[in-house]
Design an enzyme around this catalytic site. Structure first.
Site, PDB file in Angstrom:
ATOM      1  CB  CYS A 126      -0.925  -0.047   1.492  1.00 24.94           C
ATOM      2  SG  CYS A 126      -2.028  -1.697   1.779  1.00 24.94           S
TER       3      CYS A 126
ATOM      4  CG  ASN B 220       1.329  -5.678   4.588  1.00 24.58           C
ATOM      5  OD1 ASN B 220       0.937  -6.581   5.652  1.00 24.58           O
ATOM      6  ND2 ASN B 220       1.348  -7.252   2.992  1.00 24.58           N
TER       7      ASN B 220
ATOM      8  NE  ARG C 213      -4.795   1.920   1.783  1.00 21.01           N
ATOM      9  CZ  ARG C 213      -4.902   1.223   3.132  1.00 21.01           C
ATOM     10  NH1 ARG C 213      -5.604   1.761   3.848  1.00 21.01           N
ATOM     11  NH2 ARG C 213      -3.537   0.691   3.927  1.00 21.01           N
TER      12      ARG C 213
END
Length: 324
Positions: free
Chosen positions: A2, A79, A16
């Site tokens: 991400c 993540n 994002r």
């Protein structure tokens, strides 16, 4: 995988790309002030600040990937595999927080980044998934408002809060390494290059953009961090719609094209959606991989005093607009 971006004053924005190989039941979810949040080791929050973001709803509970609250504070989980550490249940503090509880706790309680910092200092993360069969996602977090941005990482070395001067977060390696890596790119520029290689030799530029030769173009976390930071720090925009449009342009430049990144299991990693939260107007904007039209949901138009979630399924189709 991400990429998260935070713009601070004069016109704060936060958003994002969420990169994943498979959908997770995501939809836009607004949580009103009287929806009760329950926690493993902390008192329930029957009343709190309202929030909106992308989530999957499981057992009636919104599991947010990122969200903005009505006061303009934003938070996203990204993540962080191999580095994130959560305390086993039998060793965790009495007020430890499960990872999926963190965004509701912070955005439900805090109006500012300063308040969020105070809450997150030394917080203990509890190694418990939402429910049996749900993954215990390894995450670190990006938190921001109009005053700046923070990164929270919890590893085996403990909980750390870092100032984020560039307003960017991706994945591994840990944030201090990502920030230090920018030193190697400090000669890049949006301006035309100056011949420092051999000043006495005529070496005229043959095209625009050559001042940034060396900017990484791959989709690895460190390269996306560098590219996003360069684009954000050189972005020219004003406010309102212009700023939101520019924000999505930056996200597009670090998005994953389906098929360009394959997981070890042979699945294509891709940008499932991109989003931008505009605190000044209370609007959450998003687009999906298959529908590039930007959609908007206004938190302030939702029934904020209600006790039930407001959910907007993501639109299907490609969103093409015929002009003739």
């Amino acid at each position: 995988m991400c990429t998260s971006i935070a713009f601070s004053a004069p016109y704060p924005l936060f958003g994002r790309n969420l990169d994943l190989e498979t959908p997770f039941g995501q939809q836009v979810v607004a949580t009103p002030r009287s929806f009760a949040f329950h926690f493993h080791r902390r008192p329930a929050m029957p009343h709190h600040l309202a929030m909106i973001g992308m989530a999957t709803v499981a057992g009636g509970v919104p599991l947010y990937a990122e969200a903005m609250n009505e006061a303009g504070l934003n938070m996203a989980g990204l993540n962080f595999p191999g580095n994130a550490y959560y305390t086993p249940a039998d060793q965790a503090a009495p007020d430890a927080v499960a990872p999926y509880e963190l965004i509701p706790l912070v955005l439900g309680s805090c109006r500012t980044l300063k308040e969020a910092r105070a809450m997150l200092e030394g917080i203990d993360l509890l190694g418990i998934p939402f429910a049996p069969g749900y993954p215990l996602a390894p995450l670190h977090w990006h938190i921001a408002d109009g005053t700046g941005a923070l990164v929270m990482e919890v590893t085996t070395e403990g909980s750390r809060l870092y100032e984020d001067p560039v307003g960017v977060l991706t994945n591994n390696p840990p944030f201090p390494v990502q920030l230090a890596n920018l030193t190697g790119y400090q000669t890049l520029s949006a301006a035309p290059p100056e011949n420092r290689f051999a000043p006495g030799v005529p070496l005229p530029p043959y095209g625009q953009g050559m001042g940034a030769i060396g900017l990484p173009g791959d989709c690895s976390p460190m390269s996306r961090f560098v590219r996003a930071a360069f684009l954000k720090c050189n972005s020219i925009h004003s406010a309102g719609d212009d700023a939101v449009n520019q924000f999505f342009r930056i996200l597009d430049a670090v998005a994953m094209v389906r098929g360009s990144v394959m997981t070890p299991e042979g699945k294509p990693d891709m940008t499932l959606y991109s989003c931008c939260a505009d605190p000044a107007r209370g609007v959450y904007y998003f687009k999906t991989y298959d529908n590039s039209r930007i959609h908007a949901v206004n938190l302030l138009r939702a029934p904020l005093e209600a006790s039930t979630l407001c959910c907007w399924p993501l639109p299907g189709g490609h969103g093409f607009e015929a002009l003739n």
